[in-house]
Design an enzyme around this catalytic site. Structure first.
Site, PDB file in Angstrom:
ATOM      1  CG  ASP A  35      -1.821   1.152   1.327  1.00  0.00           C
ATOM      2  OD1 ASP A  35      -2.712   1.263   0.477  1.00  0.00           O
ATOM      3  OD2 ASP A  35      -1.656   1.966   2.266  1.00  0.00           O
ATOM      4  CD  GLU A  72      -2.220   2.201  -3.401  1.00  0.00           C
ATOM      5  OE1 GLU A  72      -3.396   2.507  -3.682  1.00  0.00           O
ATOM      6  OE2 GLU A  72      -1.802   2.127  -2.235  1.00  0.00           O
TER       7      GLU A  72
END
Length: 799
Positions: free
Chosen positions: A438, A474
């Site tokens: 993330d 990401e």
């Protein structure tokens, strides 16, 4: 304090804060807005800085008296309950955490080791089944690691740490030994984070909120926070068989452990929403029938709920608020929370591996649940705030590249070690096959800027364990220069939001031309064809956990997030969606038929594209969130997968189509290429490996790429696929022609004749509701193909 002194403090609130304790502070968090920039608080942020306020002397005195009285009571109770602490032997500084082992003279016990660089003293605190605490000082200090061996402490023992040091928020020092801290290396956690005032290192409800974070709270947090649990290393992976699916053959299925099984009728009620539920044959059977090769689990590290959600009666459902990087989230355990969750997670991984499915974890190492300076003191902040977090030049405040109040300082050796130790643990001891990071750009920052030679990326590249697993970035954060799509080095794949946007825009008729779409369908060579990267560097997706579901993408043009309690201000406005003529659910059969066709178009486009496709759980069966595009706090039917959809023929047919296209992809290597297309023939008398056609059967010229177009023909040659198979033989396959038509009216497409094909067999037509069997129609090259409105046709070449 005298009345005169109180009056003076009211006139100077910062002096009052420093007098009440030593000074410390931070800044408002923006957890409810994941796209908020550094230092930016959202309108819904209950910890946003309200600025200076006038404080009445009586209010200050009342708060101080309440805190002091509570502190005296707790100390008295602790003295009455305390017995003699167990012996503490020197132990060892390695490994970090609490590790049960056999110590000197064959005595079994647990070694405790905690890095706390600037601390003055550390106590490990043991809790019995009644919650009675026994404090054991760790007096050994080696290379800033406090350690000791406690004989007789066995698996199942609950514990935490108290770390002593200066309270000086103005210099970033936030030690407060009244707060029980979770071991960053705890491998199991028992209890829930409820965030009452006692768990804050500062007086959360201090009347002057402008300086509240600088007023130390001396109330004991131990009764209100979870404890770490000593876990026995009694498992190995000798019998486990990892699938080791090559990247080019991978199909990722993003799911939520709880939401995927919470409503499954064939899973026993006591297992629904748990690791054991996901391991159940009913859950795994759906995955194998569909044909996915990996599950990407939304965060399963132990996480906490944000204060602003708890105040509204909500919870963090997605889990992007980690606090324990070694512990499986206890709320997903069916078997218990005093270590049983570890074994249950391992059994889940084994069951998935036995079915040929890899396990990828979505991990959140960019920030923690402690938020900004007004957040709770749960672990790292109280261990060594300056050592773990990025601080601003004003060290009272946190640098925030995540929009969640803080950012881990990955450049620091101890932070880098924490992250890499955690990653290796999940691979070697928990059996997982990869990670999706993330906000990975936040991890790739050196001192300030994103740096692809940063310590984090360098360590991963040389690590003998981590460089062998699947690594997904990401590739952005919310700081300056944080958008890094296409920039991560080899070994890494990336979520490709260019793909998402181009495909959404094409099927809603919003692309000005087809240049971008051409790149996205064929592996995004403009982004990834450098440094030895391959087409599978692109993780292609149309939807993800954040944003609309696929069904909502064709049913809503505007977000409907009122249930989140933020007046519909949260979540993105850039949905690139089309509701097919009506907002939300509709009784119009034509609208619903068009929506189902658009779903088939989007799914088929995704699964036929070069790269690694990622599906979101439930998209294959028409799951809806009622237009909520930010369901991070919806731990209810909005966020759960509704399995009753499969009782309806229209959604069973969509699931069947998804499985059939995945079977095509698995069967035909030309649909999962390991090398980029060259646009050239591999042999002097061969065909180009890729060709593009207009609807009149003419190869596209340069000008055609810059013109608006609703129809596109894509010819994939299977004659000379680069590379060889496992036995060194050339790879050959059928050739295919895909026709994508986003126009609102039917059209005709002139099928290319020789040398491209003598004839074509129609194997897929998304205009059809019934997808149980391929159409089977055969047409000669050079003839015209009738193309229904808004459809994808896939044709196999016949020589």
């Amino acid at each position: 304090m005298s009345s005169a002194a109180e009056q003076e403090a009211v006139q100077d609130p910062e002096r009052e804060a420093a007098t009440a304790s030593d000074a410390v502070a931070g800044r408002g968090r923006a957890a409810s807005d994941p796209m908020a920039g550094p230092g930016q608080a959202t309108a819904s942020d209950p910890m946003a800085d309200p600025g200076p306020v006038t404080v009445e002397p009586e209010a200050v005195a009342a708060v101080r008296a309440e805190v002091a009285e509570a502190h005296r009571t707790e100390r008295a109770e602790a003295r009455r309950a305390a017995g003699g602490p167990p012996a503490v032997w020197p132990g060892a500084p390695m490994p970090l955490g609490a590790r049960f082992r056999v110590g000197p003279d064959g005595v079994a016990g647990t070694n405790f080791a905690l890095w706390a660089g600037g601390a003055e003293a550390v106590e490990v605190c043991l809790f019995d089944e009644r919650g009675v605490e026994t404090r054991c000082p760790l007096t050994e200090l080696t290379h800033e690691i406090w350690h000791g061996f406690l004989p007789g402490v066995r698996p199942g023992q609950r514990y935490g740490y108290r770390v002593h040091g200066r309270w000086d928020p103005w210099t970033g020092a936030r030690w407060n030994a009244a707060k029980l801290l979770l071991d960053p290396y705890a491998r199991a956690v028992d209890g829930d984070f409820t965030l009452p005032p006692e768990v804050y290192g500062h007086v959360r409800d201090w009347p002057d909120q402008h300086v509240a974070d600088t007023v130390r709270d001396d109330r004991d947090s131990a009764p209100h926070v979870p404890k770490g649990v000593v876990v026995h290393d009694d498992d190995d992976w000798v019998e486990d068989r990892r699938p080791k699916t090559p990247w080019a053959d991978s199909v990722i299925y993003e799911l939520h452990v709880r939401g995927f099984t919470r409503l499954h009728p064939d899973i026993p009620p006591e297992l629904r929403g748990t690791y054991a539920g996901l391991a159940h044959p009913a859950a795994i059977g759906h995955l194998t029938r569909l044909g996915v090769t990996a599950v990407e689990l939304l965060p399963v590290h132990q996480f906490a709920h944000e204060d602003h959600l708890l105040r509204r009666g909500l919870h963090n459902y997605w889990g992007y608020n980690s606090i324990g990087y070694f512990a499986p989230h206890a709320g997903y355990s069916a078997s218990g929370t005093t270590g049983q969750q570890v074994g249950e997670f391992k059994r889940m991984v084994r069951a998935l591996h036995d079915a040929g499915i890899e396990v990828i974890l979505d991990v959140v190492y960019n920030h923690t649940a402690e938020a900004g300076e007004r957040g709770p003191t749960l672990s790292l902040r109280g261990i060594d705030n300056r050592g773990y977090y990025r601080l601003q030049h004003d060290t009272r405040r946190y640098a925030d590249y995540t929009g969640c109040g803080n950012t881990l300082h990955v450049v620091q050796p101890q932070v880098l070690r924490l992250i890499t130790d955690s990653l290796r643990y999940w691979v070697t001891e928990m059996g997982v096959d990869g990670f999706r990071f993330d906000l990975a750009a936040a991890l790739a920052r050196s001192m300030h800027d994103v740096d692809m030679l940063s310590p984090f990326l360098a360590v991963i590249a040389q690590d003998p364990v981590l460089r062998r697993v699947k690594l997904i970035a990401e590739p952005w954060d919310v700081g300056n220069g944080g958008y890094q799509v296409g920039a991560f080095p080899p070994l890494w794949t990336e979520w490709n939001d260019h793909y998402r946007d181009a495909v959404r825009d094409f099927w809603r008729g919003a692309l000005p031309d087809v240049r971008d779409l051409g790149y996205r369908l064929t592996g995004s060579s403009d982004l990834y064809a450098w440094g030895g990267r391959r087409p599978y560097a692109s993780v292609n997706f149309v939807t993800a956990h954040d944003g609309f579901t696929l069904r909502d993408l064709v049913s809503y043009e505007h977000k409907h997030n009122e249930a989140n309690g933020e007046d519909n201000r949260d979540g993105t406005h850039d949905n690139r969606s089309w509701n097919c003529g009506a907002e939300g659910e509709s009784d119009d059969p034509d609208v619903n038929a068009l929506r189902r066709r658009q779903l088939r178009n989007l799914l088929t486009t995704l699964l036929l594209s070069t790269g690694v496709p990622m599906l979101v759980a439930g998209d294959e069966m028409g799951r809806t969130q009622g237009g909520n595009n930010n369901a991070y706090c919806q731990d209810n039917a909005t966020g759960w997968l509704d399995w009753s959809l499969l009782e309806q023929p229209r959604w069973r047919e969509l699931t069947a189509l998804t499985a059939r296209v995945l079977t095509l992809r698995r069967t035909h290597p030309v649909l999962r290429r390991r090398a980029f297309f060259s646009g050239r023939a591999q042999a002097p008398d061969g065909l180009r490996d890729l060709a593009w056609f207009t609807r009149d059967g003419r190869e596209m010229a340069e000008a055609d790429w810059y013109a608006p177009a609703a129809t596109l023909g894509l010819y994939l040659s299977g004659r000379d696929i680069p590379g060889r198979d496992a036995r060194g033989e050339p790879v050959t396959d059928d050739s295919f022609l895909a026709v994508l038509h986003a126009g609102a009216e039917p059209t005709v497409f002139a099928l290319p004749g020789a040398p491209w094909a003598a004839a074509y067999e129609l194997v897929l037509d998304t205009s059809r509701e019934d997808q149980a069997e391929p159409p089977g129609t055969v047409l000669d090259g050079g003839t015209e193909l009738a193309v229904p409105a808004r459809s994808v046709l896939l044709l196999r070449v016949r020589e």
